[in-house]
Structures are given as structure tokens and as C-alpha cells.
Write a protein that holds these residues in place. Structure first.
Motif, PDB file in Angstrom:
ATOM      1  N   ASP A 297       0.861  -1.188   0.000  1.00 29.66           N
ATOM      2  CA  ASP A 297       0.000   0.000   0.000  1.00 29.66           C
ATOM      3  C   ASP A 297       0.892   1.231   0.000  1.00 29.66           C
ATOM      4  O   ASP A 297       1.607   1.484   0.973  1.00 29.66           O
ATOM      5  CB  ASP A 297      -0.894  -0.015   1.241  1.00 29.66           C
ATOM      6  CG  ASP A 297      -1.854   1.165   1.281  1.00 29.66           C
ATOM      7  OD1 ASP A 297      -1.651   2.141   0.521  1.00 29.66           O
ATOM      8  OD2 ASP A 297      -2.810   1.122   2.077  1.00 29.66           O
ATOM      9  N   GLY A 299       0.469   4.155   0.650  1.00 27.68           N
ATOM     10  CA  GLY A 299       0.243   5.129   1.714  1.00 27.68           C
ATOM     11  C   GLY A 299       0.460   4.619   3.114  1.00 27.68           C
ATOM     12  O   GLY A 299       0.300   5.377   4.073  1.00 27.68           O
ATOM     13  N   THR A 360       6.818   5.017   3.436  1.00 26.78           N
ATOM     14  CA  THR A 360       5.630   4.861   2.598  1.00 26.78           C
ATOM     15  C   THR A 360       6.084   4.903   1.132  1.00 26.78           C
ATOM     16  O   THR A 360       7.260   5.085   0.841  1.00 26.78           O
ATOM     17  CB  THR A 360       4.600   5.956   2.876  1.00 26.78           C
ATOM     18  OG1 THR A 360       5.221   7.244   2.677  1.00 26.78           O
ATOM     19  CG2 THR A 360       4.079   5.881   4.312  1.00 26.78           C
ATOM     20  N   GLY A 361       5.139   4.725   0.250  1.00 29.98           N
ATOM     21  CA  GLY A 361       5.471   4.767  -1.173  1.00 29.98           C
ATOM     22  C   GLY A 361       5.871   3.433  -1.753  1.00 29.98           C
ATOM     23  O   GLY A 361       6.333   3.370  -2.899  1.00 29.98           O
TER      24      GLY A 361
END
Length: 437
Positions: A297, A299, A360-361
């Protein structure tokens, strides 16, 4: 690519291969790293007439197994393949990743950014970069054990044209489970493995409680500076996911204490055996990337999922067990923040690990639509109640990959492809060739 001179072991001819590949395959003209792979061919066979089988080891963070001769599944493979044992990026003789080498990258922030290129997506692109150099462009068969199966599933998602067949052992990942969901499914399995161990060796209940109580009062320094805490001791539960692991754990526990002038103490022999089992010195990538391999994910960070989910399972709280009369439960294949304070091989990388946990990412690793349209013959050994990879997750993924054939068995634990000799590989080959029902 450079190849060194061939050399021999009983029954096999070995060739070392060295490759240069981009660190970031999206920037092919940027920085390069080295890959190492060992080619194995049966003595007396002409390698030019043999198809290739690529082996992807479990992990993350382990180099390919160092076989001697035709051990384990290699005996079966060498009857008809030349085998490539790849040290995945960062492992073995490929450009290494460790507390000694990562400072060359600079700050912890730069180290974490560097390590973001060491997941299955980069590993598969490495495979596709070296395949034409070895095969002349012909596809090959891939055998993926455990995390190697995760990489194989990514291969099917992104570059199926490179595959003649895919063979997966104990490594069908969930296509969409978060790290939290992976561990939420894991802890009940780990508890079952504990209870089965104690049913087999009831004397280990008291032995484990005694060791845990001793460590709760006096954490012990192991040879080399490793700090043995109760939590670190509990992580010996990784034994319980292999075929003979329960027996190995019992033999480790049965003579933990020796008499000394100051009273009973944990023996040097016990402490050295524990140190050898718990140290990440030989595979630090396992600790650094163990949760990021589940991150899909963009995010959401993994945020030490195993540590957070453990709080939902109070039976793994050793202090509560010792305060009552419950057995102390061992944990399993999980990495926690305290690993980076108790293990001298990881302590210098603590800030880097925190940055990876907060990162994240992350890109998705699997393409459900492409897997649903799969045309590559695929077979997977799914070990019933595998402690390391959730059986329900694996079977759901098996149904999502078109044409995949499963062999669900409780004859083996997670290490079946090694413990079962040629039988597991033989069965998978028969399945992809429609020679077995």
C-alpha cells in the motif's frame, strides 16, 4: 558478465558467474551493483544441451544454499537441468549489505533509500537482466523456496515471458494481505506449534520457564556481545517451523544450566548455541526487510507490525506466563525493534530500520489481473499449517493464479524441499507436466 574457471565436486561441475546490474532498474545508466551465481551441472552431461533451472532461495536476505555435490533437491534437478544458484542482491557473494558496508551509503536516510531497491521487484528484474546472457534469450524454469516463491509470484506478475515453468515450495504469498494481517494470521499458528512441541516434550515446559525466569532477572551477554533477553530467547521458536526443529529445540533446552560456585548458571555451550541461532550477522537483510516484503500500500508504513500485533496475543507475554502457571510460548518468524538493540550485527542499523518501518510509497508487488490470465505452467507445494507462510493465504492465491496446481501435504514442514530430498521437486515437475493427478 565474467565467468571463472570451472571446478568440481563429487558428481558435479561448478562454474562461478559474476554480473553487473543496475541498482535501480528504472535508471539503467545509474549506479550498478554486483550479482553472483553458481552454475551446477552433473558430471558427464553436456551443459549446452540442458535447459536452465534458476533457484531462488528463501529469506529475505539469504544467499543461495551452498550444496556439496548433489544434495537434497539438487539430485533430481541435475538429471535434466543445469542449475543456477543465485545469490540475490545483497546476499552471499553479490554486493553485500551489512553493518560494515551500509555506512558507505552515508546517512541512515540514504541507507534506507538504498535498501528500498532490494525487494522482490528488483530481484526479478535482476533475473531478467542476466537470463539473456546465460540462456541466449530462452526462458527458464524457476524454483522458489519460501521468499523465493514470493519472488516467483512477482515473476509471474511482471515477466512471465521469461519462464518455461514456475515451481514454488512453501512460498505462495497473499496477493493483498498487509503486514498486520500476515502476523494476525501467524500468531495462532505459532501458538499451535508451541503446544504441539510441549505435548511431544512436556519436560520442556518447566525447562523453558526456568530459563525465561533466569533471563527476566538477569539478561545475559552472549559471546560476541549479543544480549540475551527473555524476548530474544522466545524467538528461538523459529526452530518450530522446520521438520526436525522441535527436536533440535528440545536438545538445546535440556542441558541449559550447569552448576557453578555461585549457583546454577546458563552454560557456555548453551549460550554459544543460542548465539549461533539468533545472530543476524550472516543475514542482516532478513531483519531489515522482513516486514517491507509485505508492504504494497503506497500510503501505509509497516510500522513494526509483528510487535504491534503481538500485543493482541497476551499468551506470548512471558511475564504474564511466569506470574501464573502458563507455559512460556516461543515466537516465530518475526522481527521486532529490540532485535536492533540486542544484536551487535544490527545495532548500528537501528535508525535505518526505523526509517524502513516508517517508509511509505511502496509499490504493489503482484498483478492479480495478469495472474488470472497466466499461461505459464505453475505448481506449488503448500505445507499444511506451515508456521512461516499462512496456508489459507497460499490457497487463496493458488485459486487466483490461472492454471496453478497445488500439492497440499502435511508430510513436511516449511523446509520440505530440503528435508524431502528429490521427492518434492519430483512431485512439482510431475504436476506442471500433467504427469500426476
Amino acid at each position: 558478465m565474467t565467468s571463472e574457471l570451472r571446478y568440481r565436486q563429487p558428481g558435479v561441475v561448478l562454474t562461478d558467474h559474476h554480473f553487473s546490474v543496475p541498482l535501480d532498474h528504472a535508471r539503467p545508466d545509474g549506479e550498478s551493483i554486483g550479482l553472483y551465481a553458481r552454475e551446477v551441472v552433473a558430471t558427464g552431461k553436456d551443459p549446452e544441451t540442458l535447459p536452465w533451472l534458476l533457484y531462488l532461495e528463501g529469506g529475505p536476505g539469504f544467499g543461495a544454499r551452498r550444496f556439496v555435490g548433489r544434495q537434497a533437491w539438487l539430485e533430481r534437478a541435475l538429471r535434466e537441468y543445469r542449475v543456477l544458484l543465485l545469490d540475490q542482491r545483497g546476499t552471499g557473494r553479490s554486493t553485500p549489505v551489512s553493518r560494515q558496508t551500509l555506512p558507505l551509503r552515508g546517512t541512515p536516510e540514504r541507507q534506507a533509500a538504498y535498501l528500498a531497491h532490494f525487494r522482490a521487484d528488483s530481484i526479478v528484474r535482476d533475473c531478467e537482466a542476466i537470463r539473456p546472457r546465460l540462456t541466449g534469450g530462452a526462458p527458464w524454469t524457476v524454483l522458489g523456496q519460501s521468499y523465493g516463491g514470493f519472488c516467483t509470484t512477482h515473476y509471474l506478475s511482471t515477466a512471465p515471458e521469461g519462464l518455461t515453468a514456475a515451481l514454488i515450495t512453501g512460498g505462495l504469498p497473499s496477493l493483498d494481505a498487509t503486514a498486520d494481517e500476515v502476523y494476525r494470521a501467524a500468531y495462532p499458528r505459532i501458538e499451535r506449534k508451541n503446544l504441539a512441541h510441549y505435548a511431544r516434550y512436556p519436560m520442556d515446559v518447566e525447562a523453558t520457564r526456568r530459563i525465561a525466569a533466569h533471563l527476566a532477572e538477569s539478561p545475559t551477554e552472549l559471546p560476541g556481545g549479543h544480549r540475551l533477553t527473555v524476548e530474544a530467547f522466545q524467538s528461538l521458536g523459529t526452530f518450530l517451523g522446520t521438520g526436525d526443529g522441535s527436536h533440535q529445540l528440545h536438545y538445546l533446552l535440556e542441558d541449559a544450566f550447569v552448576p557453578t560456585p555461585a549457583g546454577p548458571a546458563l552454560s557456555d555451550a548453551f549460550l554459544e548455541a543460542v548465539r549461533a541461532r539468533l545472530s543476524f550477522a550472516g543475514h542482516p537483510l532478513y531483519a531489515l526487510l522482513h516486514e517491507p516484503i509485505y508492504a504494497q500500500d503506497p500510503g501505509a508504513p509497516t510500522d513494526w507490525a509483528a510487535e504491534r500485533v503481538r500485543a493482541e496475543h497476551p499468551r506470548f507475554d512471558a511475564a504474564k506466563s511466569l506470574a501464573g502457571d502458563e507455559p512460556v510460548l516461543f515466537t516465530g518468524e518475526s522481527v521486532h525493534p529490540w532485535h536492533f538493540t540486542t544484536d551487535p550485527a544490527l545495532a548500528p542499523l537501528r535508525e535505518t530500520a526505523e526509517l524502513l518501518a516508517a517508509r511509505t510509497g511502496w509499490e504493489p508487488l503482484y498483478d492479480p489481473a495478469r495472474l488470472a490470465a497466466n499461461e505459464v505452467p505453475v505448481a506449488a507445494a503448500v505445507y499444511h499449517d506451515d508456521m512461516y507462510v499462512d496456508t489459507a493465504h497460499s490457497l487463496r492465491t493458488a485459486r487466483a493464479i490461472r492454471g496453478l496446481r497445488t500439492w497440499v501435504t502435511d508430510e513436511f514442514e516449511h523446509d520440505g524441499v530440503r528435508a524431502g530430498g528429490p521427492r518434492v521437486l519430483d512431485r512439482l515437475l510431475a504436476l506442471v507436466r500433467d504427469e500426476a493427478s
